[in-house]
Design a protein around this motif. Structure first.
Motif, PDB file in Angstrom:
ATOM      1  N   TYR A 621       0.730  -1.176  -0.035  1.00  0.00           N
ATOM      2  CA  TYR A 621       0.007   0.074  -0.080  1.00  0.00           C
ATOM      3  C   TYR A 621       0.779   1.391  -0.134  1.00  0.00           C
ATOM      4  N   LEU A 622       1.935   1.345   1.140  1.00  0.00           N
ATOM      5  CA  LEU A 622       2.525   2.588   0.913  1.00  0.00           C
ATOM      6  C   LEU A 622       3.429   2.829  -0.505  1.00  0.00           C
ATOM      7  N   ASN A 623       3.832   1.639  -0.903  1.00  0.00           N
ATOM      8  CA  ASN A 623       4.530   1.950  -2.226  1.00  0.00           C
ATOM      9  C   ASN A 623       3.634   2.516  -3.382  1.00  0.00           C
ATOM     10  N   TRP A 624       2.537   2.116  -3.562  1.00  0.00           N
ATOM     11  CA  TRP A 624       1.552   2.760  -4.514  1.00  0.00           C
ATOM     12  C   TRP A 624       0.931   4.005  -3.880  1.00  0.00           C
ATOM     13  N   ALA A 625       0.820   4.119  -2.879  1.00  0.00           N
ATOM     14  CA  ALA A 625       0.302   5.485  -2.253  1.00  0.00           C
ATOM     15  C   ALA A 625       1.259   6.632  -2.510  1.00  0.00           C
ATOM     16  N   VAL A 626       2.667   6.244  -2.201  1.00  0.00           N
ATOM     17  CA  VAL A 626       3.455   7.195  -2.326  1.00  0.00           C
ATOM     18  C   VAL A 626       3.656   7.574  -4.025  1.00  0.00           C
ATOM     19  N   ASP A 627       3.834   6.570  -4.574  1.00  0.00           N
ATOM     20  CA  ASP A 627       3.729   6.615  -5.935  1.00  0.00           C
ATOM     21  C   ASP A 627       2.722   7.380  -6.674  1.00  0.00           C
ATOM     22  N   ALA A 628       1.369   7.358  -5.974  1.00  0.00           N
ATOM     23  CA  ALA A 628       0.338   8.178  -6.507  1.00  0.00           C
ATOM     24  C   ALA A 628       0.836   9.613  -6.236  1.00  0.00           C
ATOM     25  N   PHE A 629       1.202   9.902  -5.133  1.00  0.00           N
ATOM     26  CA  PHE A 629       1.562  11.203  -4.876  1.00  0.00           C
ATOM     27  C   PHE A 629       2.616  11.835  -5.355  1.00  0.00           C
ATOM     28  N   ARG A 630       3.787  11.036  -5.928  1.00  0.00           N
ATOM     29  CA  ARG A 630       4.802  11.620  -6.733  1.00  0.00           C
ATOM     30  C   ARG A 630       4.186  11.731  -8.030  1.00  0.00           C
ATOM     31  N   LEU A 631       3.163  10.833  -8.773  1.00  0.00           N
ATOM     32  CA  LEU A 631       2.682  11.019  -9.865  1.00  0.00           C
ATOM     33  C   LEU A 631       2.099  12.249 -10.088  1.00  0.00           C
ATOM     34  N   SER A 632       1.406  12.619  -8.906  1.00  0.00           N
ATOM     35  CA  SER A 632       0.932  13.949  -8.842  1.00  0.00           C
ATOM     36  C   SER A 632       1.901  15.371  -8.876  1.00  0.00           C
ATOM     37  N   THR A 633       2.891  15.252  -8.333  1.00  0.00           N
ATOM     38  CA  THR A 633       3.767  16.460  -8.083  1.00  0.00           C
ATOM     39  C   THR A 633       5.070  16.340  -8.798  1.00  0.00           C
ATOM     40  N   ALA A 634       5.481  15.307  -9.231  1.00  0.00           N
ATOM     41  CA  ALA A 634       6.692  15.072  -9.796  1.00  0.00           C
ATOM     42  C   ALA A 634       7.039  15.910 -11.136  1.00  0.00           C
ATOM     43  N   GLY A 635       5.892  16.327 -11.737  1.00  0.00           N
ATOM     44  CA  GLY A 635       5.971  17.146 -12.970  1.00  0.00           C
ATOM     45  C   GLY A 635       6.130  18.797 -12.693  1.00  0.00           C
ATOM     46  N   ALA A 636       6.153  19.141 -11.457  1.00  0.00           N
ATOM     47  CA  ALA A 636       6.502  20.352 -10.991  1.00  0.00           C
ATOM     48  C   ALA A 636       7.715  21.008 -11.293  1.00  0.00           C
ATOM     49  N   LYS A 637       7.916  22.287 -11.798  1.00  0.00           N
ATOM     50  CA  LYS A 637       9.196  22.554 -11.967  1.00  0.00           C
ATOM     51  C   LYS A 637      10.023  22.738 -10.839  1.00  0.00           C
ATOM     52  N   SER A 638      11.417  22.704 -10.811  1.00  0.00           N
ATOM     53  CA  SER A 638      12.367  22.709  -9.790  1.00  0.00           C
ATOM     54  C   SER A 638      11.883  24.149  -8.808  1.00  0.00           C
ATOM     55  N   GLU A 639      11.693  25.052  -9.505  1.00  0.00           N
ATOM     56  CA  GLU A 639      11.469  26.310  -8.503  1.00  0.00           C
ATOM     57  C   GLU A 639      10.158  26.205  -7.972  1.00  0.00           C
ATOM     58  N   THR A 640       9.148  25.395  -8.087  1.00  0.00           N
ATOM     59  CA  THR A 640       7.823  25.573  -7.454  1.00  0.00           C
ATOM     60  C   THR A 640       8.015  24.661  -6.257  1.00  0.00           C
TER      61      THR A 640
END
Length: 766
Positions: A621-640
């Protein structure tokens, strides 16, 4: 057809129209008396009993005014020293829940894997047991008079679970010691219940789902010592299976328990029955009390057939108390008028009672060797029709996009140390901010109601919300906060707001569920693939940012919280649903960045509450839950700068997962706690930005500047200066403006004092 007994484990306590919620809030404001409050509570209980008539066993004594753990704490008289000066009774109960001047409220935590909260009992060096169960006994007596002694079934939170949940700080006192202190009280209480004439008592021991070997010695110490010989004891556990060791203990003849109620909708309870058999009556929790769907015959029928084939004596009941569900589908006029496809397979609390009765008839047919297909045909056709209607409205684009996701989509383009150099340059040390929401005033609610009734058009409504945003920005500018928020006047709830704008999610009109006290939420229902047809938050962000030179946070709710605070689909995995939401949040962050946003908060307060108890399932669960969060946020720019927020849960067993989320700043609830959580994060090498809550927003008490200064100084004995962000515990929507302004003023002034003490007003790169 053989008659199979049925039982309830509890019913929603807030009423069909949230009567108890409104009565509580009126009582706290002093506009109704205690007598009036109790009358409302009893009328809600009467309505619940009336709906349950026909069940073999109906619970009584479980119409709690805040939460059932707190009610047991007050009834036991086990109050920590800061409340010892208060007289016993309802007002002391509310003081422990909400705090009073000089006495912070008890800590609040999530109840097992749910969005329900409970107040954590405390046992300190001054605590004693001064039990007074007179109100509970009066409620049970009323239940016996209404329902009859054969039907009315009192509910007790078991001594082992109560001790297990208690925070013990008294020297020389352990859980075992506390259980020993509780046993005479429980023994006497059960004898008093027997004196009322009841034939069965439910003892809820939810700690049985925990995989903790320390529980079994406590169980052995309590049972059968506290039990009376002339009453049936039904021990209840829920929200997962109880595991091999606890199941075998439950089936032992030595413990004095006659009925064992188990959750057959989560975990693998059926496997335990198949493996070890059942020497006692099984309360078969086959009607899912945690989700709004009717039972699926393809899932329910094999369980019943197995129990019948193995010769198990059983009764049919919900998987847990129905308090986690709305009252009834019957009031959903909009869905009914639309003939929404999901309506044919929805079941709220009232409808779940019908589900119990239906399955009891099916079980009776199976026991007599009769055909039960005629009892299931309408269920089967309803599910078939629903699935077909969903398939015709689904788009393959959501699933195609998920299949195209690459490993790189889960990683920020630069690591944390490199990113932070580019983020929010020019802020002072100890930057101040809030968690997002500001007071939802009666004026805001009136405008929203007028808009929903068609009395205001969209432009008029937006203009009114813009005025509220301007006020929020003005207040924050005047107080001197560093990172601002728009205040969320347009949002009724952090999940509902987004769910209403996403395709594949439906909302109810009256589907309210108690979260804690008078706090109620209206969970969304996932019924189809989820997509985002348009930007959801950029308009309000642009309005707020146009009013200030300071950075304004974009405010979003994360995929796991939207999933866990909703009623999900049961035909696809939680992971798939979370990833669908994650792609929507990813697109929203992109649009916020294009609108000029340089700091985005993606809240995940529900990450921990969905975590399973067994190690293998938990890690998955923690693996896919964290992956879901990272899928949400990983596209953000470095300065964001990406923030998240988490509250009211145990972090110790998922800290590495939280670190792997790779947020730039993580704010947590901490005002009702000591610094143990901070030290635990520090011990795993957590070096990213951290915003431990400085004061408790769920209490009406305004913290003094000195109190906040002391709290902030204590944080800095654990955290590095350049990683510390200053904020309250949680959002401020439930507070009034006067106390909000006073508390934030004290927070900003206290921060200034500490900055000056440290002689560090230089800009930092946080």
């Amino acid at each position: 057809m053989k008659l199979v007994p049925t039982s309830s484990l509890g019913f929603p306590r807030i009423g069909p129209n949230r009567e108890l919620k409104f009565a509580l809030e009126k009582y706290w404001k002093g506009t109704i008396s205690q007598h009036d409050l109790l009358q409302v509570a009893r009328s809600v209980e009467d309505a619940a009993w009336a709906l349950q008539v026909g069940l073999t066993k109906i619970t009584v004594g479980d119409q709690y005014l805040y939460d059932f753990v707190l009610m047991m704490t007050e009834s036991l008289g086990m109050v920590p020293k800061r409340f010892a000066h208060l007289p016993p009774g309802i007002d002391r109960l509310f003081a422990m829940a909400r705090g009073v001047d000089g006495a912070p409220a008890l800590s609040m935590k999530k109840w097992i894997t749910s969005n329900y909260h409970y107040m954590v009992p405390e046992y300190d060096e001054t605590s004693q047991i001064h039990a007074d169960f007179s109100r509970f006994l009066e409620d049970c007596r009323r239940g016996v008079a209404t329902l009859g002694a054969d039907c009315a079934t009192p509910v007790l939170l078991g001594p082992v679970s109560f001790a297990y949940l208690t925070k013990i700080s008294a020297p020389g006192v352990s859980r075992s010691t506390l259980v020993d202190l509780l046993l005479p009280v429980y023994e006497a209480l059960i004898q008093e219940l027997v004196g009322l004439g009841v034939k069965e008592i439910q003892i809820h021991e939810p700690c049985l789902v925990f995989n903790d070997p320390s529980i079994n010695p406590l169980l052995d110490a309590a049972y059968p010592k506290i039990l009376a010989p002339d009453v049936t004891i039904n021990m209840v556990s829920y929200m997962d299976d109880v595991g091999d060791t606890n199941y075998q203990w439950l089936m032992s003849a030595a413990n004095g328990i006659h009925v064992v109620s188990l959750d057959f909708t989560r975990g693998d309870t059926l496997a335990l029955v198949q493996k070890y058999g059942a020497t006692k009556t099984i309360g078969c929790g086959l009607v899912d009390a945690r989700n709004v769907w009717k039972f699926d015959p393809a899932t329910a029928l094999p369980v019943l057939k197995c129990l019948v084939d193995k010769g198990v004596i059983f009764r049919i009941q919900p998987s847990s108390t129905l308090q986690f569900l709305p009252w009834t589908v019957e009031r959903e006029d909009k869905l009914i008028a639309e003939s929404h496809p999901a309506l044919q397979v929805l079941a709220f609390a009232k409808e779940k009672l019908q589900e119990v009765a239906r399955l009891a008839k099916v079980a009776g047919c199976l026991l007599d060797g009769e055909d039960s297909e005629h009892l299931l045909s309408d269920h089967e056709s309803a599910w078939k029709s629903f699935v077909e209607s969903r398939q015709t409205s689904q788009s393959s684009s959501v699933r195609d996009r998920l299949q195209a996701v690459q490993p790189s989509d889960f990683r920020r383009s630069t690591d944390y140390l490199e990113r932070r150099k580019q983020q929010l340059k020019g802020l002072p040390a100890l930057p101040t901010t809030t968690i997002g929401s500001f007071p939802q005033t009666s004026a805001i609610r009136r405008v929203r109601a007028a808009w929903k009734k068609g009395l205001l058009n969209d432009a008029e409504y937006q203009a009114a919300m813009d005025q509220q945003i301007a006020y929020c920005i003005g207040v924050q500018e005047t107080l001197g906060l560093d990172i601002l928020v728009h205040g969320e006047p347009e949002r009724t709830d952090m999940v509902e707001f987004f769910g209403e704008q996403l395709e594949g999610i439906l909302f109810t009109q009256h589907g309210w569920v108690q979260s804690f006290g008078s706090r109620c939420v209206r969970p969304p229902v996932f019924w189809n693939d989820i997509s985002r047809p348009f930007p959801m938050t950029t308009r309000e962000f642009k309005v707020a940012q146009s009013l200030t030179e300071k950075p304004v946070k974009g405010m979003l709710t994360g995929p796991i919280t939207i999933l866990n605070w909703s009623f999900p689909r049961i035909d696809i995995s939680g992971k798939d649903q979370a990833f669908q939401i994650a792609l929507c949040i990813r697109d929203e962050i992109r649009d916020l960045e294009e609108a000029g946003c340089i700091v985005v908060q993606v809240d995940e307060p529900a990450l921990r509450e969905g975590m399973p108890f067994r190690t293998a399932e938990r890690d998955e669960y923690l693996n896919w839950a964290v992956d879901a969060f990272r899928l949400s946020t990983a596209g953000a720019k470095s300065e964001t700068q990406i923030h998240t927020h988490m509250c009211y849960c145990e972090f110790q067993d998922c800290m590495h997962a939280i670190d792997r989320m790779d947020t730039d700043v993580n704010s947590i609830e901490n005002a009702r706690s000591d610094n143990a959580t901070l030290k635990a994060f520090k011990s795993i090498g957590y070096t990213k930005g951290f915003g431990p809550g400085l004061y408790d927003i769920h209490s009406p008490v305004v913290p003094s500047r000195d109190e906040i200064e002391a709290k902030l100084r204590s944080f800095l004995t654990v955290l590095d200066l350049d990683q510390t962000v200053v904020n309250p515990d949680c959002g401020l929507k439930t507070r009034g403006w006067p106390e909000t302004i006073a508390a934030l003023r004290n927070m900003v002034e206290a921060t200034a004092v500490v900055r000056n003490e440290l002689s560090t007003c230089l800009p930092c790169s946080m």
